[in-house]
Scaffold this active site. Structure first.
Site, PDB file in Angstrom:
ATOM      1  N   ASP A 386       0.821  -1.214   0.000  1.00  0.00           N
ATOM      2  CA  ASP A 386       0.000   0.000   0.000  1.00  0.00           C
ATOM      3  C   ASP A 386       0.854   1.263   0.000  1.00  0.00           C
ATOM      4  O   ASP A 386       0.613   2.199  -0.758  1.00  0.00           O
ATOM      5  CB  ASP A 386      -0.934  -0.002   1.214  1.00  0.00           C
ATOM      6  CG  ASP A 386      -2.328  -0.480   0.850  1.00  0.00           C
ATOM      7  OD1 ASP A 386      -2.473  -1.104  -0.221  1.00  0.00           O
ATOM      8  OD2 ASP A 386      -3.274  -0.237   1.618  1.00  0.00           O
ATOM      9  N   ASP A 439      -8.553  -3.746   1.275  1.00  0.00           N
ATOM     10  CA  ASP A 439      -8.560  -3.167   2.621  1.00  0.00           C
ATOM     11  C   ASP A 439      -9.564  -3.854   3.534  1.00  0.00           C
ATOM     12  O   ASP A 439      -9.594  -3.579   4.735  1.00  0.00           O
ATOM     13  CB  ASP A 439      -8.888  -1.670   2.541  1.00  0.00           C
ATOM     14  CG  ASP A 439      -7.821  -0.911   1.770  1.00  0.00           C
ATOM     15  OD1 ASP A 439      -6.649  -1.292   1.872  1.00  0.00           O
ATOM     16  OD2 ASP A 439      -8.168   0.046   1.059  1.00  0.00           O
TER      17      ASP A 439
END
Length: 538
Positions: A386, A439
């Site tokens: 990320d 996520d």
């Protein structure tokens, strides 16, 4: 066990689902660090609304971007002044216009001189504001020149895309009187959409966790029963208990992130209208499978449907399929097709979220983290993934690869479908708040692991690990949205905030309660082996 071919397909799907992992609230305010701020040239780049009227009647509303220099604009439409529009002559406004202005907004073309030069010429000619037409449909950031240390510009400067500029020019040339307003609405500090998106993400993991824990407990009960009875099926226990389940290893956890990175680069390089269409088809296939699996599992809990769930029919190429699955499948296919056809409509987000949530729950039911060691490796890789693709990729690609892919730039679409999204309800700019599947899936794998452990160890809610990890996920996601608002809507890597909370909570609690070694190695509590009744030999 799942066949090797099916396992490869699963990694393909997981890599595609995780390739865009991002929380976003829409980019409204843009910052530019290429040149240092200086007096008169320190504005943020804000989007500007330009509602127009032709001969007194309301017409189109255009969107532009404010310059680094000039005064700030009004934030409310009722305070913005209605001003007449005039066309510059010469069109580039690099020299004094042929006619004197009396407070009009002047429309000029980009090129031949700097933005600040055009603005100074327009201001000296009597213009109250300047609209600069870009040479493309994009919005360009208008900055000051390097040698201009102090600027004294007192009229607003806004850039419009080329299609908006041409439309205004054609209207003025048709001898119509065009008036317009310039204002830049501010986004609300907290939008209700973010609250609902938070609830959706947390609720999805809750449902998936309880389903996964219930399945694991049923498998453990069945295994103990077979061991106790000394059944002939004893040798088939491991196969039956693990049917339809994939356990992640350390190597596959690393490979997972590598595959996701490859998919992300492919999405970034091949982003186009037709490539998005391919992703829509893949999403529909996964959504149908996920929705079907969830509906069959839910209906099978009801007595009237249970018979159909346990009765099977032979289907060519598919083998034995339950009658309940055959009854539910057409509904799932029709739902996915309807979403695909009407996905550009304002209400299409509902169908996308239903299909997406069903797919996420199914993945969390099929894929399992066997112990904390694998969970740490998986989330740590996701953490670095990320950060790299949201922040570090800007240095190599000159833009955030993750944000570009999530928004679907240069595709003519509103973004890739591998996202949960809700329209921003009280935002004057509209748009959607989004969260990537990754996520939810990656943290969800560790949360479901915690609840499976609690149920197998017969731990209560307060003494177990599920409550702590679930709370850590909710808190981490909440901080993500706080950071999102503090960063003026720029997309944020949610795992940057979620992973430290979840791993820290589970490791600290495990160490404090003396279960860390078991969590780290086996991932299952030790259960007393039931007495095995030996069969006499003949």
């Amino acid at each position: 066990m799942i066949p090797r071919r099916s396992l490869s397909c699963l990694w393909f799907v997981l890599g595609l689902l995780y390739s865009a992992s991002l929380v976003s609230g829409g980019d409204i305010v843009h910052h530019d660090d290429s040149l240092p701020e200086r007096p008169g040239c320190n504005n943020n780049f804000v989007l500007v609304k330009v509602p127009t009227r032709v001969d007194g009647k309301e017409k189109e509303e255009f969107v532009g971007v404010g310059a680094r220099f000039g005064p700030t604009l009004e934030s409310k439409e009722k305070h913005a002044t209605l001003i007449k529009l005039a066309i510059a002559d010469p069109a580039d406004c690099c020299t004094t216009p042929k006619y004197k202005l009396t407070g009009e907004v002047i429309l000029v073309h980009r090129g031949n001189c700097s933005f600040t030069t055009k603005t100074k010429v327009a201001e000296a000619a009597g213009a109250s504001a300047i609209l600069i037409i870009n040479n493309s449909t994009d919005l360009f950031k208008m900055v000051c020149e390097k040698g201009e240390n102090v600027l004294d510009i007192n009229i607003p400067v806004v850039m419009l895309p080329i299609d908006a500029g041409r439309s205004l020019e054609e209207t003025v040339h048709s001898n119509s009187v065009v008036t317009l307003q310039l204002y830049s609405p501010k986004r609300p500090a907290v939008d209700v959409a973010e609250v609902f998106l938070w609830l959706m993400a947390v609720g999805t993991i809750l449902c998936a966790s309880y389903w996964s824990a219930w399945t694991a407990r049923e498998e453990a009960i069945e295994q103990d029963k077979l061991l106790k009875d000394g059944s002939d099926e004893l040798l088939q226990v491991s196969t039956a208990s693990s049917r339809g389940v994939v356990e992640i290893t350390v190597i596959s956890a690393i490979l997972f992130v590598v595959v996701a990175s490859c998919f992300l680069i492919m999405l970034y390089k091949l982003m186009s209208f037709w490539f998005i269409e391919v992703l829509v088809v893949l999403f529909c296939i996964g959504g149908v499978e996920g929705l079907q699996t969830c509906l069959v599992a839910l209906l099978s809990c009801l007595g009237w449907f249970r018979r159909f769930g346990e009765s099977y029919a032979k289907v060519p190429l598919l083998g034995a399929v339950s009658y309940l699955t055959l009854a539910v499948c057409p509904f799932c296919i029709v739902s996915a097709v309807i979403w695909a056809v009407y996905r550009q409509y304002p209400f299409a987000w509902i169908g996308q979220d239903i299909l997406g949530i069903s797919l996420i729950i199914t993945v969390l039911q099929i894929v399992r983290v066997p112990n904390l060691k694998v969970g740490v490796v998986l989330l740590s890789c996701g953490f670095m993934y990320d950060i790299f693709w949201v922040f570090v990729s800007k240095w190599w690609f000159r833009e955030s690869v993750m944000i570009v892919v999530a928004r679907g730039d240069k595709s003519g679409e509103d973004g890739i479908p591998m996202l949960l999204k809700i329209p921003r309800m009280f935002d004057p700019w509209g748009g959607y708040s989004i969260i990537g599947f990754g996520d939810i899936i990656l943290p969800g794998l560790l949360v479901t692991f915690a609840l499976r452990y609690d149920w197998l160890a017969n731990k209560r809610l307060k003494s177990g690990y599920f409550l702590g990890t679930m709370s850590a996920y909710g808190l981490g996601l909440l901080i993500t949205y706080i950071a999102l608002n503090l960063m003026d809507g720029h997309g944020q890597p949610a795992l940057l905030y979620i992973v430290p909370f979840i791993l820290g909570t589970l490791i600290v609690l495990g160490h404090k309660r003396g279960d860390l070694k078991t969590l780290w190695t086996t991932g299952e509590p030790e259960r007393p082996c039931p007495h095995i009744r030996l069969q006499p030999q003949s």
